[in-house]
Design an enzyme around this catalytic site. Structure first.
Site, PDB file in Angstrom:
ATOM      1  N   ASP A  87      54.625 -19.697  39.354  1.00 30.51           N
ATOM      2  CA  ASP A  87      53.235 -19.707  39.814  1.00 30.51           C
ATOM      3  C   ASP A  87      52.331 -20.269  38.728  1.00 30.51           C
ATOM      4  O   ASP A  87      52.243 -19.723  37.623  1.00 30.51           O
ATOM      5  CB  ASP A  87      52.828 -18.274  40.165  1.00 30.51           C
ATOM      6  N   CYS A  88      51.625 -21.357  39.036  1.00 33.58           N
ATOM      7  CA  CYS A  88      50.734 -22.008  38.063  1.00 33.58           C
ATOM      8  C   CYS A  88      49.705 -21.049  37.482  1.00 33.58           C
ATOM      9  O   CYS A  88      49.367 -21.127  36.306  1.00 33.58           O
ATOM     10  CB  CYS A  88      50.037 -23.176  38.748  1.00 33.58           C
ATOM     11  N   PHE A  89      49.192 -20.139  38.323  1.00 27.80           N
ATOM     12  CA  PHE A  89      48.085 -19.296  37.884  1.00 27.80           C
ATOM     13  C   PHE A  89      48.528 -18.004  37.205  1.00 27.80           C
ATOM     14  O   PHE A  89      47.701 -17.168  36.869  1.00 27.80           O
ATOM     15  CB  PHE A  89      47.138 -19.018  39.053  1.00 27.80           C
TER      16      PHE A  89
END
Length: 243
Positions: A148-150
């Protein structure tokens, strides 16, 4: 500063993920062939999970995506998964040595983020660049361990003043041109629901609506980001187009 042709600013309509990525890849190819470049602000319809250029497709929970009508697309840029739903995406395409937006990867990221910072400031949102880690290699391994990028901010990515990631970004280069993707969240991130490797622990990102405590539309956020890019690119010129 050397003279450069003005970039084109496009505030685009929401499109399917595959079409958005095709358009951005075409802009990058054109810039590599000598075209001036552009800044494109847009959304996704239907919602779409984009995965990074080198990310393992096995990270995606295909069943969850199919259940909720979420498209899946691979970005030409790096990084890991982003859910494009309640957010605005920007694609910056220009020469890698552009005097206002170019430079090495970290320099160009910081210059592009300055436009985003100024745009968010017009809404009343203050953000800061995430500081580089003492051991950047270890931090990169930690970020790569989740899909997950975030879940983790990288150096120079933009976070709220309390440290929550608000803007995800990734870059690709082709010849003498660069493409930077950025996603500015209206709501806290929800990509974990569509991934087989959700981030451990509770590391929430931030959303524009939560930070402001009021409703904000995609159109309002896109207009604010456009204002930030116009300000930063004023010395070189910027042609505005609304699709």
């Amino acid at each position: 500063m050397r003279e450069v042709p003005p970039l084109t600013l496009v505030v685009d309509v929401p499109r399917p993920g595959a079409e958005n990525m095709r358009l951005d890849a075409g802009l990058l190819a054109a810039a590599a062939a000598g075209a001036p470049g552009s800044v494109r602000l847009y959304g996704f319809s239907p919602p779409c999970l984009s995965i990074g250029r080198l990310q393992d497709a096995a990270d995606v929970d295909d069943g969850a995506c199919a259940r909720d009508g979420v498209d899946v697309v691979r970005r030409p840029t790096g990084g890991v998964a982003v859910l494009h739903d309640e957010e605005v995406t920007y694609a910056v395409v220009c020469a890698a040595d552009h005097p206002l937006l170019g430079g090495d990867v970290l320099t160009s990221c910081a210059r592009i983020h300055e436009a985003v910072i100024r745009g968010l400031a017009t809404l009343g949102i203050a953000v800061r660049a995430h500081a580089a880690a003492a051991d950047e290699r270890a931090a990169a391994r930690e970020r790569a361990a989740v899909a997950d990028c975030f879940a983790r901010p990288a150096s120079h990515e933009l976070v709220s003043l309390d440290g929550r990631k608000l803007v995800g970004s990734a870059q690709a280069r082709r010849g003498r041109a660069l493409l930077q993707h950025g996603s500015v969240l209206l709501e806290p991130p929800r990509a974990a629901a569509y991934l087989r490797r959700p981030p451990p622990g509770e590391r929430r990102g931030a959303g524009v609506r939560e930070l402001l405590g009021r409703p904000v539309t995609r159109e309002e956020l896109a207009a604010a980001l456009a204002a930030g890019f116009r300000e930063v690119l004023a010395p070189a010129g910027l042609d505005g187009v609304t699709a």
